[in-house]
Write a protein that holds these residues in place. Structure first.
Motif, PDB file in Angstrom:
ATOM      1  N   MET A  36      25.607  40.388-127.331  1.00 52.73           N
ATOM      2  CA  MET A  36      25.144  39.521-125.915  1.00 52.73           C
ATOM      3  C   MET A  36      25.575  38.887-124.688  1.00 52.73           C
ATOM      4  O   MET A  36      25.727  38.928-123.941  1.00 52.73           O
ATOM      5  CB  MET A  36      23.556  39.670-126.061  1.00 52.73           C
ATOM      6  N   GLN A  65      20.804  31.589-131.144  1.00 49.54           N
ATOM      7  CA  GLN A  65      19.138  31.259-132.033  1.00 49.54           C
ATOM      8  C   GLN A  65      18.254  32.291-132.061  1.00 49.54           C
ATOM      9  O   GLN A  65      18.212  33.787-131.373  1.00 49.54           O
ATOM     10  CB  GLN A  65      18.212  30.474-131.219  1.00 49.54           C
ATOM     11  N   ASN A  66      17.643  31.965-133.335  1.00 48.06           N
ATOM     12  CA  ASN A  66      16.525  33.252-133.099  1.00 48.06           C
ATOM     13  C   ASN A  66      15.129  33.484-133.061  1.00 48.06           C
ATOM     14  O   ASN A  66      14.829  31.165-132.818  1.00 48.06           O
ATOM     15  CB  ASN A  66      16.279  33.267-134.583  1.00 48.06           C
ATOM     16  N   ALA A  67      14.628  33.323-131.624  1.00 51.25           N
ATOM     17  CA  ALA A  67      13.290  32.935-131.158  1.00 51.25           C
ATOM     18  C   ALA A  67      11.962  32.863-132.222  1.00 51.25           C
ATOM     19  O   ALA A  67      11.348  32.420-132.221  1.00 51.25           O
ATOM     20  CB  ALA A  67      12.697  34.045-130.534  1.00 51.25           C
ATOM     21  N   LYS A  75      12.964  40.758-111.709  1.00 51.05           N
ATOM     22  CA  LYS A  75      13.786  38.963-111.949  1.00 51.05           C
ATOM     23  C   LYS A  75      13.555  38.080-110.867  1.00 51.05           C
ATOM     24  O   LYS A  75      13.240  37.633-111.495  1.00 51.05           O
ATOM     25  CB  LYS A  75      15.101  39.540-112.967  1.00 51.05           C
ATOM     26  N   TYR A  82      24.873  47.086-121.202  1.00 45.69           N
ATOM     27  CA  TYR A  82      23.572  46.469-120.988  1.00 45.69           C
ATOM     28  C   TYR A  82      23.335  46.699-119.789  1.00 45.69           C
ATOM     29  O   TYR A  82      21.866  47.331-119.222  1.00 45.69           O
ATOM     30  CB  TYR A  82      23.416  45.256-121.947  1.00 45.69           C
ATOM     31  N   ALA A 129      12.181  37.255-121.019  1.00 37.26           N
ATOM     32  CA  ALA A 129      12.669  38.213-120.063  1.00 37.26           C
ATOM     33  C   ALA A 129      13.254  39.496-121.096  1.00 37.26           C
ATOM     34  O   ALA A 129      14.032  39.824-121.558  1.00 37.26           O
ATOM     35  CB  ALA A 129      12.908  38.310-118.856  1.00 37.26           C
ATOM     36  N   PHE A 130      12.100  40.859-121.169  1.00 37.34           N
ATOM     37  CA  PHE A 130      12.506  41.853-122.338  1.00 37.34           C
ATOM     38  C   PHE A 130      12.980  41.521-123.054  1.00 37.34           C
ATOM     39  O   PHE A 130      13.922  42.020-123.713  1.00 37.34           O
ATOM     40  CB  PHE A 130      13.061  42.607-121.013  1.00 37.34           C
ATOM     41  N   ASP A 179      19.862  33.791-127.639  1.00 35.26           N
ATOM     42  CA  ASP A 179      20.588  34.314-128.192  1.00 35.26           C
ATOM     43  C   ASP A 179      19.977  34.918-129.110  1.00 35.26           C
ATOM     44  O   ASP A 179      21.284  34.334-129.725  1.00 35.26           O
ATOM     45  CB  ASP A 179      20.659  35.798-126.841  1.00 35.26           C
ATOM     46  N   ILE A 180      19.558  35.676-130.228  1.00 37.29           N
ATOM     47  CA  ILE A 180      20.035  36.449-132.133  1.00 37.29           C
ATOM     48  C   ILE A 180      21.523  36.889-132.047  1.00 37.29           C
ATOM     49  O   ILE A 180      22.174  36.549-132.687  1.00 37.29           O
ATOM     50  CB  ILE A 180      19.551  36.813-132.424  1.00 37.29           C
ATOM     51  N   ASN A 181      22.197  37.187-130.705  1.00 35.33           N
ATOM     52  CA  ASN A 181      23.076  38.120-131.144  1.00 35.33           C
ATOM     53  C   ASN A 181      24.117  37.746-130.226  1.00 35.33           C
ATOM     54  O   ASN A 181      24.117  38.232-129.131  1.00 35.33           O
ATOM     55  CB  ASN A 181      22.811  39.190-130.098  1.00 35.33           C
ATOM     56  N   ALA A 229      16.287  34.876-125.783  1.00 39.18           N
ATOM     57  CA  ALA A 229      16.299  36.000-125.898  1.00 39.18           C
ATOM     58  C   ALA A 229      17.467  36.183-124.034  1.00 39.18           C
ATOM     59  O   ALA A 229      16.738  37.609-123.588  1.00 39.18           O
ATOM     60  CB  ALA A 229      15.254  36.628-125.393  1.00 39.18           C
TER      61      ALA A 229
HETATM   62  N1  SAM Z   1      16.621  38.676-121.096  1.00 37.31           N
HETATM   63  C1  SAM Z   1      17.895  39.506-120.590  1.00 37.31           C
HETATM   64  C2  SAM Z   1      17.564  40.671-119.763  1.00 37.31           C
HETATM   65  O1  SAM Z   1      16.402  40.280-118.916  1.00 37.31           O
HETATM   66  O2  SAM Z   1      18.184  41.060-119.074  1.00 37.31           O
HETATM   67  C3  SAM Z   1      17.753  40.648-121.919  1.00 37.31           C
HETATM   68  C4  SAM Z   1      16.646  41.471-122.767  1.00 37.31           C
HETATM   69  S1  SAM Z   1      17.370  42.546-123.769  1.00 37.31           S
HETATM   70  C5  SAM Z   1      15.907  43.284-123.819  1.00 37.31           C
HETATM   71  C6  SAM Z   1      16.523  41.845-125.080  1.00 37.31           C
HETATM   72  C7  SAM Z   1      17.240  40.702-125.849  1.00 37.31           C
HETATM   73  O3  SAM Z   1      16.041  40.367-126.575  1.00 37.31           O
HETATM   74  C8  SAM Z   1      18.466  41.348-126.479  1.00 37.31           C
HETATM   75  O4  SAM Z   1      19.126  40.200-125.801  1.00 37.31           O
HETATM   76  C9  SAM Z   1      18.180  40.548-128.251  1.00 37.31           C
HETATM   77  O5  SAM Z   1      19.821  40.510-128.584  1.00 37.31           O
HETATM   78  C10 SAM Z   1      17.038  39.943-127.834  1.00 37.31           C
HETATM   79  N2  SAM Z   1      16.550  39.538-129.359  1.00 37.31           N
HETATM   80  C11 SAM Z   1      15.887  40.351-130.202  1.00 37.31           C
HETATM   81  N3  SAM Z   1      15.261  39.682-130.765  1.00 37.31           N
HETATM   82  C12 SAM Z   1      15.097  38.459-130.673  1.00 37.31           C
HETATM   83  C13 SAM Z   1      15.392  37.229-131.139  1.00 37.31           C
HETATM   84  N4  SAM Z   1      14.044  36.563-132.662  1.00 37.31           N
HETATM   85  N5  SAM Z   1      15.375  36.011-131.659  1.00 37.31           N
HETATM   86  C14 SAM Z   1      16.254  35.883-130.247  1.00 37.31           C
HETATM   87  N6  SAM Z   1      16.588  37.075-129.098  1.00 37.31           N
HETATM   88  C15 SAM Z   1      16.077  37.845-129.441  1.00 37.31           C
END
Ligand code: SAM
Length: 243
Positions: free
Chosen positions: A93, A114-116, A48, A32, A132-133, A88-90, A67
């Motif tokens: 990551m 956590q799920n947002a 950022k 990533y 962010a993103f 983050d949900i994942n 996230a």
């Molecule tokens: N914030 C970091 C950055 O700026 O580098 C990571 C951004 S990455 C593009 C998007 C992140 O959103 C991923 O780690 C993904 O697992 C997370 N994500 C996606 N759906 C989500 C949800 N429902 N709840 C929490 N996190 C989520």
């Protein structure tokens, strides 16, 4: 009628979207950070930095970085003395994030899966919420915004950094070509994963334009909402206050 949501340019069921987004980030987690540098020519670091400068984290403040992925935003806020929870949900990551923190000698961050859309934190637990993103990947953006509002204290602030749509003539066409043609190839060359990077680009295109997203933030209960476009709106910082 059965609800569908966008997964890139496809329409899928909400459950399917959550699962597919999970698969994308589980696949890209290891590569990533290197891909972020390659795709943005390092510019994501400047975006950022600007984002965190807008958040103005203060020593001792409780901030939820939602996230938060591999920790880029959290590390910057922690450096300014804030008490940061990275969620983050994942788990894949977050695992990469924890390993990066250890390598950098960063201690004291809370890491939480956590799920947002359905946070386990109590009402009014945080001074600020950052994402962010991340928000374009969430299945129900309105639910995530409502949860952001719930977990913030009165006087708490919401900040979102996300790709949007550049209004600069000429640049938009070049960016279109770059993102649709070059990014998936970079994904193939660097991460051996063309499909995930195709999804990431498509999801940017499906994300609501700045005025629409600002309105959604207002509908979630935030006031004094603001948008700051960067590079003509290629990226945007949205913010609002809970009162
Ligand atoms: N914030 C970091 C950055 O700026 O580098 C990571 C951004 S990455 C593009 C998007 C992140 O959103 C991923 O780690 C993904 O697992 C997370 N994500 C996606 N759906 C989500 C949800 N429902 N709840 C929490 N996190 C989520």
């Amino acid at each position: 009628m059965t609800e569908t949501v966008s997964f890139g340019y496809s329409e899928v069921s909400p459950t399917e979207k959550t699962a597919k987004v999970g698969e994308v980030f589980a696949r890209v987690a290891r590569r990533y950070d290197i891909m972020n540098d390659a795709m943005s020519a390092g510019m994501h670091r400047l975006w950022k930095d600007r984002f965190v400068a807008r958040v103005k984290p203060r020593a001792g403040e409780r901030i939820l970085d939602m996230a938060g992925g591999t920790g880029d935003i959290a590390f910057r806020m922690h450096a300014r003395g804030a008490d940061v929870t990275v969620s983050d949900i994942n788990p894949a990551m977050l695992d990469v994030g924890r390993a990066r923190a250890a390598k950098k000698g960063i201690e004291g961050l809370d890491w939480s899966v956590q799920n947002a859309e359905t946070l386990s934190f109590g009402d009014g637990a945080f001074d600020a919420y950052t994402i962010a993103f991340g928000i374009r990947n969430v299945t129900h953006i309105d639910k995530a915004l409502a949860e952001a509002h719930r977990v913030l204290k009165r006087g708490g602030r919401f900040f979102c950094l996300e790709f949007s749509t550049t209004q600069w003539p000429g640049f938009a066409e070049v960016y279109d070509f770059y993102s649709h043609r070059i990014v998936p190839r970079l994904g193939k060359a660097i991460a051996d994963d063309e499909d995930s990077y195709r999804y990431l680009i498509e999801s940017i295109r499906r994300f609501p334009p700045m005025p629409e997203f600002e309105q959604m933030i207002g509908e979630a209960g935030f006031v004094q909402t603001k948008v700051e476009p960067l590079l003509g709106g290629l990226v945007a910082i949205h913010s609002g206050w809970k009162i």
